[in-house]
Each structure stands twice: as structure tokens, then as C-alpha cells.
Design an enzyme around this catalytic site. Structure first.
Site, mmCIF file in Angstrom:
data_model
loop_
_atom_site.group_PDB
_atom_site.id
_atom_site.type_symbol
_atom_site.label_atom_id
_atom_site.label_comp_id
_atom_site.label_asym_id
_atom_site.label_seq_id
_atom_site.Cartn_x
_atom_site.Cartn_y
_atom_site.Cartn_z
ATOM 1 N N ASP A 281 11.873 -4.024 0.682
ATOM 2 C CA ASP A 281 11.219 -5.153 1.356
ATOM 3 C C ASP A 281 9.761 -5.338 0.923
ATOM 4 O O ASP A 281 9.071 -4.371 0.629
ATOM 5 C CB ASP A 281 11.283 -4.939 2.876
ATOM 6 N N ASN B 115 20.354 -13.044 4.128
ATOM 7 C CA ASN B 115 19.395 -13.599 3.162
ATOM 8 C C ASN B 115 19.829 -14.949 2.568
ATOM 9 O O ASN B 115 19.035 -15.619 1.905
ATOM 10 C CB ASN B 115 19.096 -12.591 2.034
HETATM 11 C C1 IPE Z 1 15.927 -6.793 4.661
HETATM 12 O O1 IPE Z 1 14.779 -7.517 4.384
HETATM 13 C C2 IPE Z 1 16.994 -7.130 3.663
HETATM 14 C C3 IPE Z 1 16.747 -6.672 2.302
HETATM 15 C C4 IPE Z 1 15.707 -6.019 1.895
HETATM 16 C C5 IPE Z 1 17.788 -6.989 1.374
HETATM 17 P P1 IPE Z 1 14.481 -8.897 5.087
HETATM 18 O O2 IPE Z 1 13.169 -9.359 4.594
HETATM 19 O O3 IPE Z 1 15.623 -9.823 4.884
HETATM 20 O O4 IPE Z 1 14.452 -8.464 6.614
HETATM 21 P P2 IPE Z 1 13.733 -9.133 7.861
HETATM 22 O O5 IPE Z 1 14.035 -10.601 7.831
HETATM 23 O O6 IPE Z 1 12.277 -8.856 7.720
HETATM 24 O O7 IPE Z 1 14.319 -8.431 9.049
HETATM 25 C C1 IPE Z 2 12.894 -8.111 -0.100
HETATM 26 O O1 IPE Z 2 11.671 -8.736 -0.152
HETATM 27 C C2 IPE Z 2 13.924 -8.710 -1.004
HETATM 28 C C3 IPE Z 2 14.995 -9.437 -0.285
HETATM 29 C C4 IPE Z 2 15.163 -9.448 1.008
HETATM 30 C C5 IPE Z 2 15.941 -10.153 -1.101
HETATM 31 P P1 IPE Z 2 11.391 -10.040 0.687
HETATM 32 O O2 IPE Z 2 11.817 -11.217 -0.113
HETATM 33 O O3 IPE Z 2 12.010 -9.947 2.037
HETATM 34 O O4 IPE Z 2 9.827 -10.002 0.777
HETATM 35 P P2 IPE Z 2 8.938 -10.330 2.051
HETATM 36 O O5 IPE Z 2 9.422 -9.454 3.158
HETATM 37 O O6 IPE Z 2 9.123 -11.782 2.343
HETATM 38 O O7 IPE Z 2 7.560 -9.999 1.617
HETATM 39 MG MG MG Z 3 11.362 -9.233 3.831
#
Ligand code: IPE
Ligand code: IPE
Ligand code: MG
Length: 258
Positions: free
Chosen positions: A29, A77
Site C-alpha cells: 500500500d 480495487n
Molecule cells: C489494500 O489497499 C489492497 C491492496 C494493497 C491490493 P487499498 O488501498 O485498496 O486499501 P484501503 O482502501 O486503504 O483499505
Molecule cells: C496500493 O497502493 C496498490 C493497490 C491497491 C493496487 P495504492 O494505490 O492503494 O496507494 P495509496 O494507498 O492510494 O497511496
Molecule cells: Mg491504498
């Protein structure tokens, strides 16, 4: 060929080599926020995040960790913009291809956890190829990376329950399921539960990751965003893990009579 492969990159000075987790799970994340900090689009962060995953896989292999399970794309996602989803899928495809090209030489097994049936035909073909190559790597106690794509912990449990119910219905199984047997219906069948779960990016939640398998995992959170999560960051997480007192609901030997 990956840059990070040689043992001189090992920084694991303070790590107790006799207490290395067999299985580490990571929620990848913070890609989007990292890109924003750089003044770049979110998609730039995903590309950088994929590189970080590759580097860390080789590092885990060099430490003697057996399984690294990473959360790359959740069942939730899909709510993101089409451009972002398409870019993530493209990057996943590229990395699967690199994996396929290097798996045998590097003796790395790769597994995909998640419902791949809704992915593009091209991605599905790469997943299939990855699984076929896995069967050619026969090393005992080696390294396996599990990439979670279109993965959700609840979805995984519901699928497992449906499969089991179907078997009971058609008479191939008794209605006598144990916890251990239920684990065998999950994507992670045959793999020990992660001892350590890491979430970079500052959030302190599971976001539907490995709900069943993390029942007794040690959680480690850090504000470091995933693209900046280096092998040295992993060292910190492992050192923190090694200081934990894992009781599994029991009490310590020396406090049993007090
Ligand atoms: C969790 O991250 C899912 C992945 C890293 C694939 P998200 O960014 O989707 O989670 P939330 O929305 O902060 O809970
Ligand atoms: C994790 O990084 C990757 C996926 C969930 C696909 P994010 O895209 O959630 O990055 P932030 O949390 O918005 O910074
Ligand atoms: Mg995220």
C-alpha cells in the site's frame, strides 16, 4: 535479470537467523501517495511498487524465507478509474512475463491467489504459464512468491465453503470438516499461515487480506510507503517480529503458576 541478487546486498545484521519467519505477507500500500509526493500520476507509483516487489522477493529468497504473499489488487480495487485499473493490470502482466522468463533460472516459484477468471485473456494465459512452470521447479524448502490479484479474503472463504458444500452434496465428502481441512480449500492450500503480516503506507487495517490465514499472525505497520520499502525496511519488520511474545492463547511457561 534482476539487479538485486547477490548476497552482498544482505543487510540483515541484527536479525536472528534462527528465527526467520517461514511466511511473510505484505499489503502493498501507498503507491498512489508516493507518486503524488513525486508530482507524478498514481500509475507511476504502481510501476515503482512493482519494482519494489521484485527486489524484495530476491531479498526474501536470500534470507531463507519460504513464502512471500503480497496483496497487489483486491476485489474492491475495481472501484478505481479505468485508467488506473488498466495500468495496474498491464504492470502485473509485465511482471508475470518477467517472472516467467526468470523463474527457472532463479529457482523462484510463483503462484497467483485470487479469481483470475475475470482478468483479460492475455493475463489468464500468463497465469496459466506461471502455474505450469511451477511444476518444473522441484526444490525442497525453496522460495515461493504468491501474488494476490483480484483477491478478497471473504471471497476466498465463500468460494471454499461453496466447493466443500458441493462435495458434501454430491456425496464425495462427509459433513465433518476440520479447520485444517478447510484451509485446504483456500488459495493458500498447503502453505503455512504467515507468521508476520506487514502493512506499509500508514493504514492499520486488513482491507480484506488473508482473513482466515492471519488468525495468529503478528502485525507490523509502518508509515513508509510501499515504493520506498527496501530490504532494510524488511529487516526492521523482522527484528520487531523477533521481539514479539507469541502465546497463541496460552501463557508463558514461567508465569503458569502465578
Ligand atoms: C489494500 O489497499 C489492497 C491492496 C494493497 C491490493 P487499498 O488501498 O485498496 O486499501 P484501503 O482502501 O486503504 O483499505
Ligand atoms: C496500493 O497502493 C496498490 C493497490 C491497491 C493496487 P495504492 O494505490 O492503494 O496507494 P495509496 O494507498 O492510494 O497511496
Ligand atoms: Mg491504498
Amino acid at each position: 535479470m534482476a539487479e538485486f541478487k547477490r548476497s552482498e546486498h544482505i543487510t540483515a545484521g541484527e536479525i536472528d537467523r534462527n528465527n526467520i519467519p517461514r511466511h511473510i505477507a505484505i499489503i502493498l500500500d501507498g503507491n498512489g501517495r508516493w507518486a503524488k509526493e513525486q508530482g507524478k500520476p498514481r500509475t507511476f507509483g504502481h510501476a515503482k511498487g512493482a519494482e519494489a516487489f521484485r527486489t524484495l522477493s530476491y531479498y526474501c529468497q536470500s534470507l531463507g524465507i519460504n513464502y512471500l504473499t503480497v496483496y497487489a489488487f483486491s476485489t474492491e480495487n475495481w472501484k478505481r478509474s479505468k485508467l488506473e485499473v488498466n495500468t495496474i493490470m498491464k504492470i502485473l502482466g509485465q511482471y508475470l512475463q518477467i517472472g516467467i522468463d526468470e523463474m527457472i533460472e532463479d529457482q523462484i516459484k510463483m503462484r497467483i491467489f485470487g479469481d483470475v477468471s475475470v482478468l483479460s485473456k492475455d493475463l489468464q494465459a500468463l497465469v496459466q504459464k506461471t502455474n505450469e512452470l511451477d511444476d518444473q521447479i522441484q526444490i525442497e524448502d525453496g522460495f515461493q512468491a504468491n501474488l494476490c490479484i483480484n483477491y478478497g479474503g471473504r471471497d476466498e472463504i465463500v468460494r471454499a465453503a461453496r466447493r466443500y458444500a458441493e462435495e458434501v452434496k454430491n456425496g464425495t465428502r462427509e459433513n465433518d470438516l476440520s479447520e485444517e481441512e478447510f484451509s485446504g480449500y483456500l488459495y493458500s492450500a498447503g502453505i503455512p499461515d504467515p507468521e508476520l503480516l506487514i502493512r506499509p503506507g500508514g493504514e492499520k487495517r486488513l482491507s480484506n487480506f488473508l482473513l482466515w490465514q492471519c488468525a495468529y499472525s503478528e502485525f507490523y505497520y509502518t508509515d513508509t510507503l510501499w515504493p520506498e520499502f527496501t530490504p532494510a525496511e524488511l529487516d526492521k519488520a523482522i527484528i520487531a517480529y523477533q521481539k514479539r511474545d507469541r502465546r497463541f492463547g496460552g501463557v508463558k511457561e514461567d508465569s503458569k503458576h502465578g
